[in-house]
Design a protein around this motif. Structure first.
Motif, PDB file in Angstrom:
ATOM      1  N   LEU A 188       0.763  -1.197   0.127  1.00  9.87           N
ATOM      2  CA  LEU A 188       0.083  -0.039  -0.051  1.00  9.87           C
ATOM      3  C   LEU A 188       0.870   1.383   0.201  1.00  9.87           C
ATOM      4  O   LEU A 188       0.615   2.151  -0.740  1.00  9.87           O
ATOM      5  CB  LEU A 188      -1.048   0.060   1.164  1.00  9.87           C
ATOM      6  CG  LEU A 188      -1.860   1.266   1.380  1.00  9.87           C
ATOM      7  CD1 LEU A 188      -2.797   1.322   0.187  1.00  9.87           C
ATOM      8  CD2 LEU A 188      -2.538   1.137   2.763  1.00  9.87           C
ATOM      9  N   MET A 189       2.003   1.217   0.932  1.00  2.17           N
ATOM     10  CA  MET A 189       2.778   2.394   0.971  1.00  2.17           C
ATOM     11  C   MET A 189       4.013   2.339   0.161  1.00  2.17           C
ATOM     12  O   MET A 189       4.835   3.261   0.364  1.00  2.17           O
ATOM     13  CB  MET A 189       3.066   2.619   2.461  1.00  2.17           C
ATOM     14  CG  MET A 189       1.968   2.816   3.371  1.00  2.17           C
ATOM     15  SD  MET A 189       2.456   3.105   5.134  1.00  2.17           S
ATOM     16  CE  MET A 189       3.409   4.462   5.147  1.00  2.17           C
ATOM     17  N   LYS A 190       4.124   1.199  -0.758  1.00  2.00           N
ATOM     18  CA  LYS A 190       5.279   1.276  -1.561  1.00  2.00           C
ATOM     19  C   LYS A 190       6.478   1.317  -0.924  1.00  2.00           C
ATOM     20  O   LYS A 190       7.481   2.012  -1.266  1.00  2.00           O
ATOM     21  CB  LYS A 190       5.147   2.444  -2.652  1.00  2.00           C
ATOM     22  CG  LYS A 190       3.971   2.212  -3.735  1.00  2.00           C
ATOM     23  CD  LYS A 190       3.878   3.175  -4.590  1.00  2.00           C
ATOM     24  CE  LYS A 190       2.557   3.184  -5.468  1.00  2.00           C
ATOM     25  NZ  LYS A 190       2.563   4.208  -6.494  1.00  2.00           N
ATOM     26  N   LEU A 191       6.631   0.421   0.246  1.00  2.55           N
ATOM     27  CA  LEU A 191       7.842   0.687   1.199  1.00  2.55           C
ATOM     28  C   LEU A 191       8.930  -0.691   0.460  1.00  2.55           C
ATOM     29  O   LEU A 191       8.548  -1.404  -0.040  1.00  2.55           O
ATOM     30  CB  LEU A 191       7.560   0.023   2.505  1.00  2.55           C
ATOM     31  CG  LEU A 191       6.462   0.869   3.214  1.00  2.55           C
ATOM     32  CD1 LEU A 191       6.042   0.505   4.712  1.00  2.55           C
ATOM     33  CD2 LEU A 191       6.828   2.386   3.254  1.00  2.55           C
ATOM     34  N   GLU A 192       9.901  -0.298   1.087  1.00  2.00           N
ATOM     35  CA  GLU A 192      11.194  -1.224   0.675  1.00  2.00           C
ATOM     36  C   GLU A 192      11.106  -2.393   1.553  1.00  2.00           C
ATOM     37  O   GLU A 192      10.226  -2.426   2.638  1.00  2.00           O
ATOM     38  CB  GLU A 192      12.480  -0.407   0.723  1.00  2.00           C
ATOM     39  CG  GLU A 192      12.846   0.487  -0.147  1.00  2.00           C
ATOM     40  CD  GLU A 192      14.293   1.162   0.263  1.00  2.00           C
ATOM     41  OE1 GLU A 192      15.156   0.317   0.664  1.00  2.00           O
ATOM     42  OE2 GLU A 192      14.564   2.250  -0.131  1.00  2.00           O
TER      43      GLU A 192
END
Length: 323
Positions: free
Chosen positions: A21-25
């Motif tokens: 959802l947050m496009k995190l690594e």
């Protein structure tokens, strides 16, 4: 209901959901453990570790499974960084909108104290809250005196190396607003009388300096101790960001309203002791980090391991796992 009753246990699936959802690594084990934790916890994170982004990810997971329509998550900090990060990262999602409205509450520590504690105490005394602002309060104090009275008072205070702008209420006895101050001139002097007149006028017309909200808040907690219990029931989960910058007056209120020893409230404090802005004059009622319940996030996105390993031994509070 406490946190365990309000949401189901957080799973690896929830972590994967918020990562997408947050496009995190890819998240390492300490970050994943933080996102899955559901108990009172201190998080000591190194510079560049993405603390605020991780806080928002945690909030998103909690909001996803939140069951109550009347109890909420309380998020407090010194700035609006958490709200801005939610708007930036999650603003277009239902989860983001859910976090930004009732029953959840996101604000500064000052804002929370003013709204839920200081303002109710003033209303109970029939005093309108006109402004919580240093400059407006100083202006209200000046207007209470004739120009020459204010000028004389100012000169006398400055001769004692005290700026009149630094005067703060230490009491809610507005008829004797200098109670608690140790001054070189007595209560019979024109300087003392005029200072009391100025401060009393500002207070009774609802003008207060930022830090005076904590004096008002403590008055409510003394007069109505059940208020703290009501706030814990209203907010069974509290997350404090940038905890290292919390001053004694702020921490004192937080510890009275949301004591970390209370099993019915989950208090999560996140910060970096090595980036502390203020040098504390007094030990916090509940020191941060609490070594008995601290999780460390030891890797940084700001610099690599070789630089961090050199810097870590010189830190005020070295990260035991290295950076």
């Amino acid at each position: 209901m406490n946190l365990a009753q309000l949401i189901d246990p957080i799973t690896d699936g929830d972590v994967e959901w918020v990562t997408k959802l947050m496009k995190l690594e890819a998240l390492d084990e300490p970050r994943r453990s933080f996102l899955k934790s559901m108990s009172t916890l201190d998080v000591s994170a190194c510079p560049g570790s993405g603390k605020t982004t991780l806080v928002v990810a945690k909030l998103a997971i909690l909001a996803r499974h939140w069951k109550s329509r009347t109890q909420g998550i309380c998020v407090l900090s010194h700035t609006n960084a958490a709200r801005e990060e939610i708007e930036h990262r999650l603003g277009g999602s239902e989860i983001g909108q859910r976090l930004l409205r009732y029953p959840h509450y996101i604000d500064t520590i000052h804002g929370f104290t003013g709204r839920f504690l200081a303002s109710p105490w003033l209303r109970s005394k029939g005093i309108p809250l006109t402004a919580i602002d240093d400059e407006l309060t100083h202006a209200a104090r000046r207007k209470a005196l004739k120009p020459w009275e204010y000028a004389g008072m100012k000169r006398t205070f400055e001769s004692a190396f005290i700026k009149v702008e630094s005067l703060r209420l230490k009491t809610v006895d507005f008829d004797n607003p200098l109670t608690g101050w140790s001054l070189k001139f007595g209560s019979h002097t024109d300087t003392y009388i005029n200072a009391c007149k100025a401060m009393a006028h500002a207070a009774k017309t609802g003008h207060f300096c930022f830090d005076e909200v904590f004096v008002l808040a403590n008055a409510l907690l003394v007069d109505e101790p059940e208020v703290a219990s009501a706030l814990r029931a209203r907010f069974p989960c509290v997350l404090v960001d940038e905890m290292q910058d919390t001053r004694y007056e702020q921490a004192n209120i937080l510890s009275k309203v949301f004591p970390r020893q209370d099993p019915d409230v989950c208090v999560i404090r996140v910060g970096d002791p090595n980036q502390e802005i203020f040098e504390l004059e007094a030990e916090l009622p509940e020191p941060f980090p609490d070594q008995s319940s601290t999780m460390e996030i030891a890797s940084s996105f700001r610099f690599n391991q070789s630089i961090a390993s050199i810097a870590n031994p010189f830190a005020y509070l070295p990260i035991t796992g290295g950076w």
